[in-house]
Write an enzyme that holds these catalytic residues in place. Structure first.
Site, mmCIF file in Angstrom:
data_model
loop_
_atom_site.group_PDB
_atom_site.id
_atom_site.type_symbol
_atom_site.label_atom_id
_atom_site.label_comp_id
_atom_site.label_asym_id
_atom_site.label_seq_id
_atom_site.Cartn_x
_atom_site.Cartn_y
_atom_site.Cartn_z
ATOM 1 N N ASP A 89 -3.149 -18.208 0.500
ATOM 2 C CA ASP A 89 -4.189 -18.860 -0.308
ATOM 3 C C ASP A 89 -4.869 -19.962 0.497
ATOM 4 O OD1 ASP A 89 -1.722 -20.160 -0.388
ATOM 5 O OD2 ASP A 89 -1.862 -20.742 -2.496
ATOM 6 N N LYS A 100 3.123 -15.427 2.266
ATOM 7 C CA LYS A 100 3.264 -16.135 0.981
ATOM 8 C C LYS A 100 4.745 -16.449 0.830
ATOM 9 C CE LYS A 100 1.588 -17.677 -2.923
ATOM 10 N NZ LYS A 100 0.686 -18.851 -2.978
ATOM 11 N N ASP A 135 -6.163 -7.023 4.165
ATOM 12 C CA ASP A 135 -7.322 -6.344 3.564
ATOM 13 C C ASP A 135 -8.279 -7.393 3.002
ATOM 14 O OD1 ASP A 135 -8.875 -4.196 2.451
ATOM 15 O OD2 ASP A 135 -8.012 -4.718 0.498
ATOM 16 N N TYR A 174 0.826 -1.217 0.000
ATOM 17 C CA TYR A 174 0.000 0.000 0.000
ATOM 18 C C TYR A 174 0.858 1.264 0.000
ATOM 19 C CZ TYR A 174 -4.700 -1.861 0.832
ATOM 20 O OH TYR A 174 -5.916 -2.474 0.711
HETATM 21 C C1 IPM Z 1 -10.338 -1.181 4.233
HETATM 22 C C2 IPM Z 1 -10.642 -0.596 2.870
HETATM 23 C C3 IPM Z 1 -9.524 0.343 2.475
HETATM 24 C C4 IPM Z 1 -8.250 -0.474 2.381
HETATM 25 C C5 IPM Z 1 -9.777 1.108 1.176
HETATM 26 C C6 IPM Z 1 -11.067 1.899 1.242
HETATM 27 C C7 IPM Z 1 -8.630 1.982 0.792
HETATM 28 O O1 IPM Z 1 -10.839 -1.615 1.945
HETATM 29 O O2 IPM Z 1 -10.247 -0.395 5.206
HETATM 30 O O3 IPM Z 1 -10.175 -2.382 4.333
HETATM 31 O O4 IPM Z 1 -7.983 -1.114 1.359
HETATM 32 O O5 IPM Z 1 -7.497 -0.479 3.352
HETATM 33 MG MG MG Z 2 -10.745 -3.527 2.748
#
Ligand code: IPM
Ligand code: MG
Length: 356
Positions: free
Chosen positions: A222, A190, A246, A140
């Site tokens: 996975d 992974k 996520d 990210y």
């Molecule tokens: C979450 C959401 C966010 C993320 C998005 C909205 C950027 O999916 O809080 O899980 O990917 O972290």
């Molecule tokens: Mg999310």
């Protein structure tokens, strides 16, 4: 004075944050005077009013806050802008600014809501898992690039990057959470493919000795995705990097059929950030029928983790459990097809009435 920054955000955000604040005031009673609440802009609403998803005024308030309660951000209206001007950029910017590197998402089955689970009830009924997702690193926030090769063909690149200390601090939260629960830590990676995962696994292994009461196992992401739907009750605490977390936390969120009730806490060294798991639900914004319980339970986590007020937190949790399980109240998202449902305000009133 405890400073609580409220970020209602977009869609149903303002309704559900208002509900949570009503519950907080009710549970705090005379202690309320020790708390100061202030509202600030984030997400699409902030873009509309200031041109930016995380305005400077909000950033200043965040840096001075003791805890932050967020509703939700996003909506189709703002899906058109460039990446850095989308509501989501406000959310990611805030996570980084607050340094909240550990995102805790507890998922627990409510027996009376299991009818809404996509799983057979006997598989879903004992689910009680805490997902801990690394939140301020990994792919990210790694280096990224978009450009074109000499031939003119476009390419894009994102990097999954972790340092040992970034891994260690979030894995430590995982061990500590496991110590307070069933003492099983599943580290998800992974490592059969990625170097960042091999380092992750090494760091977890090196920490085992400090937490001899916790059993650790390593599972590939996975395979974990599969086990979450086939035998979800076998998980206690899962700790994993940002992107895997996520995905797995959304998967886990639907296991029990009660996503509208799921809270989350994002913790670092400073102020904690609390928000429901569900999104901004623009289709029902302003109708007064949103489910406030995920936000109310997030406020309970705030009292517990940011202010050490375990008793008040438990009172909120018990009240929510009572209205859902015993009283059988349902907001629209929880109600079956022909079942009656209550409004956001009615649900909030019921929780307050049961705060014993
Ligand atoms: C979450 C959401 C966010 C993320 C998005 C909205 C950027 O999916 O809080 O899980 O990917 O972290
Ligand atoms: Mg999310």
């Amino acid at each position: 004075m405890h400073k609580i920054v409220l970020l209602p955000g977009d869609g149903i955000g303002p309704d559900i944050v208002a509900s949570a604040v009503r519950v907080l005031r009710a549970v705090l009673k005379e202690k309320e005077s020790q708390f100061m609440f202030s509202h600030h802009l984030i997400g699409g609403t902030a873009i509309d009013q200031t041109g930016l998803p995380l305005p400077d005024e909000t950033k200043d308030a965040l840096l001075a806050a003791d805890a932050v309660l967020l509703g939700a951000v996003g909506g189709p209206k703002w899906d058109v802008g460039p990446g850095h001007l989308r509501p989501e950029a406000g959310l990611l910017g805030m996570r980084k600014l607050l340094g909240v590197y550990a995102n805790l998402r507890p998922v627990k089955a409510y027996s009376k809501l299991l009818g809404a689970s996509p799983l057979r009830q006997e598989v879903a009924k004992d689910v009680d898992v805490m997902i801990i997702r690394e939140l301020t690193g990994g792919i990210y926030f790694g280096e990224r690039e978009r450009s074109a090769l000499a031939s003119g063909e476009k390419y894009a690149k994102d990097t999954m990057y972790y340092t040992e200390s970034e891994i260690r601090r979030v894995v430590k939260k995982g061990f500590e959470a496991a110590q307070l629960r069933r003492k099983q830590l599943t580290s998800v990676d992974k490592a059969n493919v990625l170097d960042s995962s091999r380092l992750w696994r090494e760091v977890v292994e090196s920490m085992k000795g400090d937490f001899p009461d916790v059993t650790v196992n390593h599972v590939l992401v996975d395979s974990c995705a599969m086990h979450l739907v086939t035998r979800p009750h076998t998980f206690d605490v899962i700790v994993t990097e940002n992107l895997f977390g996520d995905i797995l936390s959304d998967e886990a969120a639907v296991l029990t059929g009660s996503i509208g009730l799921l809270p989350s806490a994002s913790l670092g060294e400073g102020a904690g950030l609390y928000e429901p798991i569900h999104g901004s639900a623009p289709d029902i914004a302003g109708l007064g029928i949103a489910n406030p319980l995920g936000t109310i339970l997030s406020a309970a986590l705030m009292l517990r983790y940011s202010f050490g007020m375990d008793e008040e937190a438990a009172r909120i949790e018990q009240a929510v459990e009572y209205v859902v399980q015993e009283e059988g109240l349902r907001t629209k998202d929880l109600a079956g097809k022909d079942e009656p449902f209550v409004t956001t305000t009615q649900m909030t009133d019921a929780v307050i009435a049961h705060l014993i």
